[in-house]
Design an enzyme around this catalytic site. Structure first.
Site, PDB file in Angstrom:
ATOM      1  N   SER A 149      53.450  19.334  55.299  1.00  0.00           N
ATOM      2  CA  SER A 149      54.773  19.301  54.121  1.00  0.00           C
ATOM      3  C   SER A 149      55.035  18.092  53.715  1.00  0.00           C
ATOM      4  O   SER A 149      56.351  17.768  53.978  1.00  0.00           O
ATOM      5  CB  SER A 149      55.551  20.431  54.889  1.00  0.00           C
ATOM      6  OG  SER A 149      56.131  19.677  56.198  1.00  0.00           O
ATOM      7  N   LYS A 186      44.719  14.802  61.310  1.00  0.00           N
ATOM      8  CA  LYS A 186      45.234  13.676  60.901  1.00  0.00           C
ATOM      9  C   LYS A 186      44.411  12.992  59.443  1.00  0.00           C
ATOM     10  O   LYS A 186      45.440  12.585  58.628  1.00  0.00           O
ATOM     11  CB  LYS A 186      45.150  12.455  61.914  1.00  0.00           C
ATOM     12  CG  LYS A 186      45.978  12.852  63.168  1.00  0.00           C
ATOM     13  CD  LYS A 186      46.041  11.750  64.185  1.00  0.00           C
ATOM     14  CE  LYS A 186      46.486  12.119  65.626  1.00  0.00           C
ATOM     15  NZ  LYS A 186      47.727  12.914  65.657  1.00  0.00           N
ATOM     16  N   THR A 206      54.803   2.320  64.400  1.00  0.00           N
ATOM     17  CA  THR A 206      55.891   3.342  64.289  1.00  0.00           C
ATOM     18  C   THR A 206      56.834   3.535  65.520  1.00  0.00           C
ATOM     19  O   THR A 206      56.309   3.709  66.648  1.00  0.00           O
ATOM     20  CB  THR A 206      55.369   4.711  64.065  1.00  0.00           C
ATOM     21  OG1 THR A 206      54.255   4.951  64.898  1.00  0.00           O
ATOM     22  CG2 THR A 206      54.543   4.315  62.425  1.00  0.00           C
ATOM     23  N   ASP A 220      60.544  19.318  62.520  1.00  0.00           N
ATOM     24  CA  ASP A 220      59.105  19.414  63.228  1.00  0.00           C
ATOM     25  C   ASP A 220      58.518  17.844  62.942  1.00  0.00           C
ATOM     26  O   ASP A 220      58.244  17.558  61.786  1.00  0.00           O
ATOM     27  CB  ASP A 220      58.171  20.402  62.512  1.00  0.00           C
ATOM     28  CG  ASP A 220      56.645  20.269  62.979  1.00  0.00           C
ATOM     29  OD1 ASP A 220      56.328  19.836  63.872  1.00  0.00           O
ATOM     30  OD2 ASP A 220      55.976  20.867  62.088  1.00  0.00           O
ATOM     31  N   ASP A 254      51.406  10.682  60.179  1.00  0.00           N
ATOM     32  CA  ASP A 254      50.459  10.717  59.247  1.00  0.00           C
ATOM     33  C   ASP A 254      51.131  10.571  57.769  1.00  0.00           C
ATOM     34  O   ASP A 254      50.777   9.846  56.915  1.00  0.00           O
ATOM     35  CB  ASP A 254      49.759  12.151  59.067  1.00  0.00           C
ATOM     36  CG  ASP A 254      49.008  12.200  60.412  1.00  0.00           C
ATOM     37  OD1 ASP A 254      48.527  11.228  60.987  1.00  0.00           O
ATOM     38  OD2 ASP A 254      48.893  13.611  60.774  1.00  0.00           O
ATOM     39  N   ARG A 294      60.890  19.123  57.866  1.00  0.00           N
ATOM     40  CA  ARG A 294      60.195  20.605  57.277  1.00  0.00           C
ATOM     41  C   ARG A 294      58.838  20.853  58.299  1.00  0.00           C
ATOM     42  O   ARG A 294      58.630  20.075  58.939  1.00  0.00           O
ATOM     43  CB  ARG A 294      59.441  20.368  55.913  1.00  0.00           C
ATOM     44  CG  ARG A 294      60.337  19.973  54.723  1.00  0.00           C
ATOM     45  CD  ARG A 294      59.428  19.413  53.658  1.00  0.00           C
ATOM     46  NE  ARG A 294      60.084  18.916  52.646  1.00  0.00           N
ATOM     47  CZ  ARG A 294      59.747  18.262  51.248  1.00  0.00           C
ATOM     48  NH1 ARG A 294      58.524  17.901  51.407  1.00  0.00           N
ATOM     49  NH2 ARG A 294      60.628  17.800  50.454  1.00  0.00           N
TER      50      ARG A 294
END
Ligand code: RIB
Length: 317
Positions: free
Chosen positions: A290, A39, A220, A246, A252, A285
């Site tokens: 990514s 993280k 979130t 994904d 993060d 992604r």
């Protein structure tokens, strides 16, 4: 001005499956793939790719994985001056990715994460105090290190952001040193001790953290976006709807986007909208790091005309 991230640095071992296994069941997955993760490292890479000078304060192991992880951070533009090699193995995570839904299950083996000491963080922040405006941390390193980091960052006048992930119990006194808490729904439930079944529950739980000293709680909510609770505002900023590849590192990416937007003095709703865009681009992604670049995020936001702001009180689906 810079951001300092104190946190974990991992190698993520991924295997894709068509469905998650049951207890005692063996299933056959894909070939495994190795990606950089953790993280702390994910958030640092997220901030750096958005164009902000970002320092990571943490540790890797004295193994080949450790060298690979440090090289990866440097390649992504993260300042590695305060990453050291501990006398143990590197932290790794085992990630089972459901390729039908993009959801994951993660087991972390902390390794060198456990070697990040309060003293190391204190010494690093003393050196960085003139440059760093935002201090960002999570809960994959020892809690006493998180406490000390937050305390000293506040003492140095930095804006402090705590992403309390993964969920664990915390002494509520720590929240005196937290300006912005960014939990997910499960983490908020655990921290506040309030069962969360609706957006109203999110605001009720956030209220506790506000009482304990946090200035704003940004929760979130996955595909629903994020809820903002502060003394002068309670609202939900809707997510951008994108195909999910994904979800690893989505939180993060969100935290990185939020930190960068706040560094730029954007007001909170706008900052959360920016963070939602960073997370949306990430989940399209593979791999936790990514993370999108600044221009990708700006172009993406421009391509949307409006963000749905939901009223409070909606039940979760
Ligand atoms: O938030 C995602 C991260 O959690 C993964 O990269 C994994 O390393 C775990 O730390």
């Amino acid at each position: 001005m810079s951001i300092a991230v104190v946190g974990s640095i991992h190698a993520d071992f991924y295997v894709k499956v068509k469905r998650f296994p049951q207890p005692d069941e063996t299933i056959i997955g894909s070939d495994y793939a190795l990606y950089p993760g953790g993280k702390g490292a994910n958030q640092a890479v997220g901030c750096a790719r958005l164009g902000v000078e970002t320092y990571i304060i943490g540790a890797v192991g004295n193994d080949y994985i450790g060298s690979m992880l440090i090289d990866n951070l440097a390649r992504n533009g993260v300042r590695i001056d305060y990453v050291y090699k501990a006398n143990c193995g590197s932290g790794v995570a085992f990630i089972i990715l459901n390729e039908e839904t993009g959801e994951n299950m993660i087991i972390v083996s902390p390794g060198a994460d456990n070697a990040v000491t309060p003293q190391h963080v204190e010494d690093s922040l003393k050196n960085l105090r003139e440059k760093v405006k935002i201090f960002l941390t999570q809960l994959e390193i020892p809690v006493e290190t998180v406490y000390r980091g937050l305390e000293i960052a506040k003492e140095f006048g930095m804006l402090t952001i705590l992403n309390p992930a993964p969920a664990r119990s915390l002494d509520r006194n720590i929240f005196r040193f937290v300006d912005i808490a960014v939990p997910n729904r499960v983490e908020l439930q655990q921290l506040a001790g309030v069962k969360i079944e609706s957006i109203e529950d999110v605001f009720k739980a956030s209220e506790k953290l506000l009482e304990w000293g946090v200035k704003a709680v940004v929760t979130t909510l996955g595909s629903r976006g994020a809820a903002i609770a502060a003394h002068n505002i309670k609202t939900v900023v809707g997510a951008f709807n994108v195909p999910v590849v994904d979800t690893t590192g989505a939180g993060d990416a969100f935290v990185a986007g939020l930190a960068v937007a706040l560094l730029e003095n954007r007001e909170i709703v706008d900052a959360v909208r920016f963070a939602n865009a960073v997370a949306a681009l990430k989940i399209a992604r593979m791999g936790a790091q990514s993370m999108p670049t600044r221009s990708e995020v700006d172009d993406f936001i421009k391509s949307y005309e409006r963000v749905v702001v939901e009223p409070a009180g909606q039940p979760f689906q």
